[in-house]
Write a protein that holds these residues in place. Structure first.
Motif, PDB file in Angstrom:
ATOM      1  N   ASN A 411       0.745  -1.133  -0.091  1.00  0.00           N
ATOM      2  CA  ASN A 411      -0.151  -0.036   0.065  1.00  0.00           C
ATOM      3  C   ASN A 411       0.973   1.084   0.054  1.00  0.00           C
ATOM      4  O   ASN A 411       0.470   2.199  -0.577  1.00  0.00           O
ATOM      5  CB  ASN A 411      -0.916   0.012   1.190  1.00  0.00           C
ATOM      6  CG  ASN A 411      -1.974  -0.859   0.998  1.00  0.00           C
ATOM      7  OD1 ASN A 411      -2.427  -1.416  -0.167  1.00  0.00           O
ATOM      8  ND2 ASN A 411      -2.525  -1.422   2.020  1.00  0.00           N
ATOM      9  N   GLU A 412       1.945   1.273   0.490  1.00  0.00           N
ATOM     10  CA  GLU A 412       2.959   2.287   0.671  1.00  0.00           C
ATOM     11  C   GLU A 412       3.607   2.374  -0.488  1.00  0.00           C
ATOM     12  O   GLU A 412       3.963   3.861  -0.882  1.00  0.00           O
ATOM     13  CB  GLU A 412       3.790   2.295   1.911  1.00  0.00           C
ATOM     14  CG  GLU A 412       4.816   3.535   2.402  1.00  0.00           C
ATOM     15  CD  GLU A 412       5.451   3.428   3.431  1.00  0.00           C
ATOM     16  OE1 GLU A 412       6.251   4.088   3.751  1.00  0.00           O
ATOM     17  OE2 GLU A 412       5.286   2.373   4.535  1.00  0.00           O
ATOM     18  N   HIS A 413       3.907   1.391  -1.264  1.00  0.00           N
ATOM     19  CA  HIS A 413       4.979   1.689  -2.143  1.00  0.00           C
ATOM     20  C   HIS A 413       4.566   1.208  -3.700  1.00  0.00           C
ATOM     21  O   HIS A 413       5.127   1.639  -4.599  1.00  0.00           O
ATOM     22  CB  HIS A 413       6.275   0.890  -1.944  1.00  0.00           C
ATOM     23  CG  HIS A 413       6.840   1.293  -0.780  1.00  0.00           C
ATOM     24  ND1 HIS A 413       6.784   0.675   0.511  1.00  0.00           N
ATOM     25  CD2 HIS A 413       8.185   1.996  -0.549  1.00  0.00           C
ATOM     26  CE1 HIS A 413       7.534   1.214   1.485  1.00  0.00           C
ATOM     27  NE2 HIS A 413       8.346   1.979   0.606  1.00  0.00           N
ATOM     28  N   THR A 415       1.709   1.908  -6.659  1.00  0.00           N
ATOM     29  CA  THR A 415       0.615   2.798  -6.673  1.00  0.00           C
ATOM     30  C   THR A 415      -0.227   2.473  -8.228  1.00  0.00           C
ATOM     31  O   THR A 415      -1.415   3.032  -8.281  1.00  0.00           O
ATOM     32  CB  THR A 415       0.798   4.254  -6.502  1.00  0.00           C
ATOM     33  OG1 THR A 415       1.799   4.532  -7.288  1.00  0.00           O
ATOM     34  CG2 THR A 415       1.215   4.669  -5.137  1.00  0.00           C
ATOM     35  N   ASN A 416       0.547   1.964  -8.981  1.00  0.00           N
ATOM     36  CA  ASN A 416       0.086   1.813 -10.350  1.00  0.00           C
ATOM     37  C   ASN A 416      -1.331   0.747 -10.068  1.00  0.00           C
ATOM     38  O   ASN A 416      -1.308  -0.190  -9.494  1.00  0.00           O
ATOM     39  CB  ASN A 416       1.209   0.949 -11.181  1.00  0.00           C
ATOM     40  CG  ASN A 416       0.567   0.824 -12.497  1.00  0.00           C
ATOM     41  OD1 ASN A 416       0.019  -0.315 -13.018  1.00  0.00           O
ATOM     42  ND2 ASN A 416       1.214   1.686 -13.407  1.00  0.00           N
ATOM     43  N   LYS A 417      -2.308   1.289 -11.083  1.00  0.00           N
ATOM     44  CA  LYS A 417      -3.650   0.487 -11.003  1.00  0.00           C
ATOM     45  C   LYS A 417      -3.552  -0.826 -11.441  1.00  0.00           C
ATOM     46  O   LYS A 417      -4.395  -1.798 -10.901  1.00  0.00           O
ATOM     47  CB  LYS A 417      -4.638   1.526 -11.796  1.00  0.00           C
ATOM     48  CG  LYS A 417      -4.854   3.042 -11.045  1.00  0.00           C
ATOM     49  CD  LYS A 417      -6.072   3.493 -11.691  1.00  0.00           C
ATOM     50  CE  LYS A 417      -6.422   5.204 -11.045  1.00  0.00           C
ATOM     51  NZ  LYS A 417      -7.676   5.555 -11.653  1.00  0.00           N
ATOM     52  N   ARG A 420      -1.817  -3.212  -8.751  1.00  0.00           N
ATOM     53  CA  ARG A 420      -2.613  -3.303  -7.716  1.00  0.00           C
ATOM     54  C   ARG A 420      -3.979  -4.112  -8.234  1.00  0.00           C
ATOM     55  O   ARG A 420      -4.487  -4.756  -7.272  1.00  0.00           O
ATOM     56  CB  ARG A 420      -3.164  -1.877  -7.063  1.00  0.00           C
ATOM     57  CG  ARG A 420      -2.081  -0.972  -6.478  1.00  0.00           C
ATOM     58  CD  ARG A 420      -2.842   0.416  -6.080  1.00  0.00           C
ATOM     59  NE  ARG A 420      -3.595  -0.089  -4.877  1.00  0.00           N
ATOM     60  CZ  ARG A 420      -3.078  -0.322  -3.507  1.00  0.00           C
ATOM     61  NH1 ARG A 420      -1.670  -0.265  -3.462  1.00  0.00           N
ATOM     62  NH2 ARG A 420      -3.889  -0.518  -2.465  1.00  0.00           N
ATOM     63  N   HIS A 448      -7.075   1.037   1.281  1.00  0.00           N
ATOM     64  CA  HIS A 448      -6.173   2.095   0.724  1.00  0.00           C
ATOM     65  C   HIS A 448      -6.387   2.429  -0.622  1.00  0.00           C
ATOM     66  O   HIS A 448      -6.032   3.673  -0.899  1.00  0.00           O
ATOM     67  CB  HIS A 448      -4.655   1.370   1.101  1.00  0.00           C
ATOM     68  CG  HIS A 448      -3.589   2.495   0.842  1.00  0.00           C
ATOM     69  ND1 HIS A 448      -3.158   3.153   1.837  1.00  0.00           N
ATOM     70  CD2 HIS A 448      -2.735   2.383  -0.392  1.00  0.00           C
ATOM     71  CE1 HIS A 448      -2.078   3.860   1.043  1.00  0.00           C
ATOM     72  NE2 HIS A 448      -1.653   3.501   0.031  1.00  0.00           N
ATOM     73  N   THR A 449      -6.875   1.762  -1.272  1.00  0.00           N
ATOM     74  CA  THR A 449      -6.984   1.917  -2.731  1.00  0.00           C
ATOM     75  C   THR A 449      -7.973   3.054  -2.853  1.00  0.00           C
ATOM     76  O   THR A 449      -7.763   4.138  -3.611  1.00  0.00           O
ATOM     77  CB  THR A 449      -7.232   0.783  -3.701  1.00  0.00           C
ATOM     78  OG1 THR A 449      -6.414  -0.280  -3.594  1.00  0.00           O
ATOM     79  CG2 THR A 449      -7.622   1.164  -5.083  1.00  0.00           C
TER      80      THR A 449
END
Length: 449
Positions: A411-413, A415-417, A420, A448-449
């Motif tokens: 979740n922290e590192h 971010t690409n959809k 994920r 988180h998303t």
């Protein structure tokens, strides 16, 4: 007082040295050279040489030329081969892990090749100095010895081809990983077989046992089981080793517990402590945990920016998952029955499943937390382990606790959809195994998303 420990450490250093087998074979060839010279001119040998005259040298000049050429050529092969070993060790340390170096050094096939080279050189030189000119003007030629030297030279050429082939394979990461996996799996299976042969229904309450302090400092690597159990049976006492193999122990630390208070019997305590082994190197034959560590470190090294090999990291993760599944089959407390048929005399503290997860996946998780491909495969590995550990509450809880830590890093590192979404799909495959905890993981990730 600590003679057994000193002898063991010296023995370890000798057999794990790259020069052990070469030195041993050199002595064997020297002895064989002396025997050859001793029987060279016996009547029976002369009769045999007359039958083999076609393949024997009858000229002193030719004998000197042959032996000199053999000795010089094999010296060149030896220098090249030793250089190759050093290059391989340096490369393995840089691209794989420094911990795999002891295993490469102790590879017997390479040591035997180098020993055969050195032995052949010594044999040729011994034959060369035994070409004597007699007072009558004739020359004594060790023709049989020259023939043996030629045979050894031809064998050296064959061994050189084998050595190049073997040394080139030794540094290939797939071969290293496969070797580590096989050794580690065998060690786990051995413990499993021993526990099945002599099962224990329940274990004593070790908290009530009396502590014995260590008189040495260093990495605890093993114990002379036969010698120690004989002493324990003689004194009718039992021991529990509280320290796990490979852990660092300092002087004064109570790393042993005894079912009787023997602190006043200093002589007995010294005999017991002298049975324990402390040294630095990590060999899988000592404990399977070292194999897991080496595989994990190869995966971490593969993820470093200088190497950048996620494929190797994924293969290492798959191997770790299989080995951890095997680890679930053995008890957290190991034991031995030596010198008694009634109950165990010596208890070992195995590294717990939770500790193995932390020790082997934490470095990899920290180095690969930005790589969606590797993190997805770590989740898949945990899913596979859960299939086996689903009926083991402690192991299942450890796996889900660690999966929560993995999700926090993702979740922290990441971010690409697209990445994920792939991770979400992988997390959904865990839900059928454990619906409640699996859904909690997915919700934690999607929140988180």
């Amino acid at each position: 007082m600590f003679l057994p420990r000193k002898i063991t450490n010296t023995y370890r250093k000798m057999i794990n040295s790259i020069g052990f087998y070469p030195s041993l074979l050199s002595v064997v060839f020297l002895i064989f050279a002396v025997i050859t010279i001793s029987i060279e001119y016996l009547p029976a040998t002369q009769d045999l040489k007359s039958l083999m005259s076609v393949v024997l040298v009858n000229s002193a000049e030719n004998a000197r030329t042959i032996l000199s050429t053999l000795a010089g050529s094999i010296i060149s092969l030896t220098v090249f081969s030793f250089s190759m070993v050093m290059i391989v060790l340096n490369s393995a340390s840089a691209s794989l892990s420094p911990r795999v170096v002891p295993g490469l050094i102790t590879r017997k096939s390479h040591q035997i090749v180098l020993g055969f080279y050195l032995g052949s050189i010594i044999y040729s030189i011994i034959m060369l100095i035994n070409i004597n000119k007699l007072d009558s003007g004739d020359t004594e030629i060790p023709a049989l010895g020259v023939l043996f030297a030629l045979v050894f030279g031809l064998i050296c050429l064959g061994l050189f081809v084998f050595f190049i082939h073997s040394i080139s394979r030794a540094i290939q990461v797939d071969n290293v990983l496969n070797g580590l996996f096989r050794q580690t799996n065998c060690e786990i299976e051995d413990i499993e077989k021993k526990q099945k042969q002599q099962p224990v229904d329940s274990f004593p309450d070790f908290s009530k046992w009396h502590g014995i302090n260590s008189t040495a400092q260093g990495y605890y690597k093993g114990v002379h089981t036969e010698q120690l159990c004989e002493l324990l049976a003689e004194q009718n006492i039992k021991l529990f080793i509280t320290v796990k193999q490979g852990y660092f122990t300092v002087k004064g630390y109570p790393f042993l517990k005894c079912d009787k208070n023997i602190s006043d019997n200093k002589e007995l305590v010294e005999k017991i402590l002298a049975c324990f082994i402390f040294y630095i190197e990590e060999y899988i034959s000592d404990h399977y945990r070292y194999g897991l560590t080496q595989i994990s470190e190869i995966a971490v090294k593969a993820m470093s920016p200088g190497i950048n090999d996620p494929g190797t990291a994924v293969k290492s993760i798959d191997m770790l998952s299989i080995l951890l599944m095997e680890r679930l089959k053995i008890s957290d407390i190991n034991y031995t029955y030596k010198h008694t048929d009634s109950e165990p005399l010596l208890y070992f503290h195995e590294t717990s499943f939770d500790e193995l997860l932390h020790d082997n996946f934490t470095p990899l998780r920290n180095y690969a937390k930005n790589d969606a491909y590797v993190m997805t495969n770590i989740i898949e590995a945990f899913k596979n382990i859960l299939f086996v550990a689903n009926h083991n509450d402690d192991a299942r809880n450890s796996l889900f606790n660690y999966l929560n830590a993995i999700i926090d890093d993702i979740n922290e590192h990441i971010t690409n959809k697209y990445d994920r979404q792939q991770i979400t799909n992988m997390l959904n495959t865990i839900t059928p195994i454990s619906e409640k905890q699996g859904k909690q993981l997915v919700e934690r990730f999607e929140k988180h998303t």
